[in-house]
Write a protein that holds these residues in place. Structure first.
Motif, PDB file in Angstrom:
ATOM      1  N   ARG A  64      42.666  -5.574  16.570  1.00 25.68           N
ATOM      2  CA  ARG A  64      41.354  -5.535  17.243  1.00 25.68           C
ATOM      3  C   ARG A  64      41.025  -6.857  17.926  1.00 25.68           C
ATOM      4  O   ARG A  64      40.286  -6.884  18.903  1.00 25.68           O
ATOM      5  N   LYS A  65      41.559  -7.949  17.413  1.00 31.22           N
ATOM      6  CA  LYS A  65      41.239  -9.279  17.946  1.00 31.22           C
ATOM      7  C   LYS A  65      42.253  -9.773  18.978  1.00 31.22           C
ATOM      8  O   LYS A  65      41.978 -10.718  19.708  1.00 31.22           O
ATOM      9  N   ALA A  66      43.432  -9.181  19.022  1.00 28.30           N
ATOM     10  CA  ALA A  66      44.495  -9.642  19.925  1.00 28.30           C
ATOM     11  C   ALA A  66      44.134  -9.346  21.374  1.00 28.30           C
ATOM     12  O   ALA A  66      43.482  -8.349  21.670  1.00 28.30           O
ATOM     13  N   SER A  67      44.580 -10.216  22.270  1.00 27.51           N
ATOM     14  CA  SER A  67      44.334  -9.964  23.693  1.00 27.51           C
ATOM     15  C   SER A  67      45.632  -9.768  24.484  1.00 27.51           C
ATOM     16  O   SER A  67      45.639  -9.022  25.450  1.00 27.51           O
ATOM     17  N   GLU A  68      46.727 -10.400  24.083  1.00 22.92           N
ATOM     18  CA  GLU A  68      48.015 -10.238  24.781  1.00 22.92           C
ATOM     19  C   GLU A  68      48.507  -8.802  24.588  1.00 22.92           C
ATOM     20  O   GLU A  68      48.701  -8.360  23.457  1.00 22.92           O
ATOM     21  N   PRO A  69      48.704  -8.055  25.697  1.00 25.33           N
ATOM     22  CA  PRO A  69      49.106  -6.647  25.591  1.00 25.33           C
ATOM     23  C   PRO A  69      50.378  -6.416  24.756  1.00 25.33           C
ATOM     24  O   PRO A  69      50.427  -5.482  23.954  1.00 25.33           O
ATOM     25  N   GLN A  70      51.395  -7.269  24.935  1.00 28.28           N
ATOM     26  CA  GLN A  70      52.632  -7.110  24.154  1.00 28.28           C
ATOM     27  C   GLN A  70      52.358  -7.288  22.658  1.00 28.28           C
ATOM     28  O   GLN A  70      52.950  -6.591  21.834  1.00 28.28           O
ATOM     29  N   LEU A  71      51.480  -8.222  22.320  1.00 30.88           N
ATOM     30  CA  LEU A  71      51.141  -8.457  20.919  1.00 30.88           C
ATOM     31  C   LEU A  71      50.405  -7.247  20.350  1.00 30.88           C
ATOM     32  O   LEU A  71      50.721  -6.770  19.263  1.00 30.88           O
ATOM     33  N   ALA A 130      46.291 -12.313   3.404  1.00 24.30           N
ATOM     34  CA  ALA A 130      45.372 -11.500   4.219  1.00 24.30           C
ATOM     35  C   ALA A 130      44.006 -12.178   4.340  1.00 24.30           C
ATOM     36  O   ALA A 130      43.403 -12.180   5.420  1.00 24.30           O
ATOM     37  N   GLU A 131      43.524 -12.768   3.246  1.00 25.09           N
ATOM     38  CA  GLU A 131      42.232 -13.467   3.294  1.00 25.09           C
ATOM     39  C   GLU A 131      42.307 -14.680   4.205  1.00 25.09           C
ATOM     40  O   GLU A 131      41.395 -14.939   4.992  1.00 25.09           O
ATOM     41  N   GLU A 132      43.403 -15.431   4.104  1.00 27.18           N
ATOM     42  CA  GLU A 132      43.578 -16.594   4.974  1.00 27.18           C
ATOM     43  C   GLU A 132      43.604 -16.158   6.435  1.00 27.18           C
ATOM     44  O   GLU A 132      42.972 -16.771   7.295  1.00 27.18           O
ATOM     45  N   ALA A 133      44.325 -15.084   6.730  1.00 28.17           N
ATOM     46  CA  ALA A 133      44.391 -14.568   8.097  1.00 28.17           C
ATOM     47  C   ALA A 133      43.006 -14.173   8.590  1.00 28.17           C
ATOM     48  O   ALA A 133      42.623 -14.486   9.721  1.00 28.17           O
ATOM     49  N   GLN A 134      42.229 -13.511   7.731  1.00 33.31           N
ATOM     50  CA  GLN A 134      40.887 -13.075   8.106  1.00 33.31           C
ATOM     51  C   GLN A 134      40.002 -14.276   8.453  1.00 33.31           C
ATOM     52  O   GLN A 134      39.291 -14.263   9.453  1.00 33.31           O
ATOM     53  N   HIS A 135      40.056 -15.316   7.632  1.00 36.63           N
ATOM     54  CA  HIS A 135      39.255 -16.525   7.905  1.00 36.63           C
ATOM     55  C   HIS A 135      39.657 -17.149   9.238  1.00 36.63           C
ATOM     56  O   HIS A 135      38.798 -17.561  10.017  1.00 36.63           O
ATOM     57  N   GLU A 136      40.959 -17.193   9.498  1.00 37.97           N
ATOM     58  CA  GLU A 136      41.437 -17.783  10.749  1.00 37.97           C
ATOM     59  C   GLU A 136      41.022 -16.951  11.961  1.00 37.97           C
ATOM     60  O   GLU A 136      40.718 -17.509  13.015  1.00 37.97           O
ATOM     61  N   LEU A 137      40.993 -15.628  11.817  1.00 38.72           N
ATOM     62  CA  LEU A 137      40.571 -14.764  12.932  1.00 38.72           C
ATOM     63  C   LEU A 137      39.133 -15.054  13.342  1.00 38.72           C
ATOM     64  O   LEU A 137      38.768 -14.881  14.497  1.00 38.72           O
ATOM     65  N   GLU A 138      38.327 -15.468  12.389  1.00 39.38           N
ATOM     66  CA  GLU A 138      36.915 -15.720  12.655  1.00 39.38           C
ATOM     67  C   GLU A 138      36.665 -17.089  13.279  1.00 39.38           C
ATOM     68  O   GLU A 138      35.569 -17.362  13.763  1.00 39.38           O
ATOM     69  N   GLU A 139      37.668 -17.961  13.281  1.00 36.90           N
ATOM     70  CA  GLU A 139      37.483 -19.337  13.751  1.00 36.90           C
ATOM     71  C   GLU A 139      37.706 -19.522  15.250  1.00 36.90           C
ATOM     72  O   GLU A 139      37.368 -20.569  15.787  1.00 36.90           O
ATOM     73  N   TYR A 140      38.296 -18.532  15.917  1.00 38.46           N
ATOM     74  CA  TYR A 140      38.662 -18.707  17.319  1.00 38.46           C
ATOM     75  C   TYR A 140      38.120 -17.566  18.171  1.00 38.46           C
ATOM     76  O   TYR A 140      37.976 -16.448  17.719  1.00 38.46           O
ATOM     77  N   GLU A 141      37.855 -17.909  19.443  1.00 36.93           N
ATOM     78  CA  GLU A 141      37.446 -16.899  20.417  1.00 36.93           C
ATOM     79  C   GLU A 141      38.686 -16.111  20.838  1.00 36.93           C
ATOM     80  O   GLU A 141      39.805 -16.614  20.789  1.00 36.93           O
ATOM     81  N   LYS A 142      38.454 -14.874  21.300  1.00 38.45           N
ATOM     82  CA  LYS A 142      39.552 -14.029  21.771  1.00 38.45           C
ATOM     83  C   LYS A 142      40.271 -14.733  22.928  1.00 38.45           C
ATOM     84  O   LYS A 142      39.629 -15.283  23.817  1.00 38.45           O
ATOM     85  N   GLY A 143      41.588 -14.723  22.879  1.00 39.33           N
ATOM     86  CA  GLY A 143      42.387 -15.361  23.929  1.00 39.33           C
ATOM     87  C   GLY A 143      43.715 -15.842  23.374  1.00 39.33           C
ATOM     88  O   GLY A 143      44.082 -15.519  22.241  1.00 39.33           O
TER      89      GLY A 143
END
Length: 166
Positions: A31-38, A79-92
């Protein structure tokens, strides 16, 4: 061999929990990824992880066991670490790099776990289980390679371009 069998069942229950948690983490990342291949790669890996979870269940079944309620604490932490990191950056592109880093940590954990289980099941003479888990191990290694490739070909160039423009 009862102790080894018990250990194998415990490892498989852990792997079942890990796959379930990895699927949830993949959905959040997609849901957070922006690169189409990713995004495409994450979507494909969700389906593959569901098959891997089913294979673990088949292996447990062959040993006369059920997944139960065991929680893989290592995957919970990843998974928790990944979730925290997802919240730290803007989409891009930078967030895409964060997603790849988190996913590769998950892949490497799974590669280690499945590698051990493949060897243990071979040693125990459980060739059907070894074959099931070896297929998953190969898929996890391939997924790690795909993540590296999309990073090299698309995500890093975009992130560097964004950095230079700033």
């Amino acid at each position: 061999m009862p102790e080894l069998r018990e250990m194998m069942v415990d490892q498989l229950k852990d792997a079942f929990s890990a796959e379930k948690q990895a699927i949830q983490a993949l959905r959040r990342a997609m849901r957070k990824a922006s690169e189409p291949q990713l995004k495409q790669g994450l979507e494909a890996h969700i389906a593959q992880s569901e098959e891997q979870r089913d294979r673990v269940e088949q292996a447990l079944d062959k040993l006369g066991a059920r997944p139960g309620r065991k929680v893989c604490e290592a995957m919970r932490g990843l998974a928790e670490e990944a979730q925290h990191e997802l919240e730290e950056y803007e989409k891009g592109p930078v967030l895409d790099l964060v997603i790849v880093a988190a996913q590769q940590r998950i892949e490497h954990y799974e590669i280690a776990a499945y590698g051990t289980m493949v060897e243990l099941s071979k040693a125990m003479g459980e060739t059907e289980i070894a074959d099931l888990l070896a297929k998953t191990l190969d898929e996890e290694k391939a997924q790690d390679g795909l993540l590296t490739e999309v990073t090299r070909s698309a995500i890093l160039p975009a992130a560097l371009e964004m950095e230079q423009a700033a």
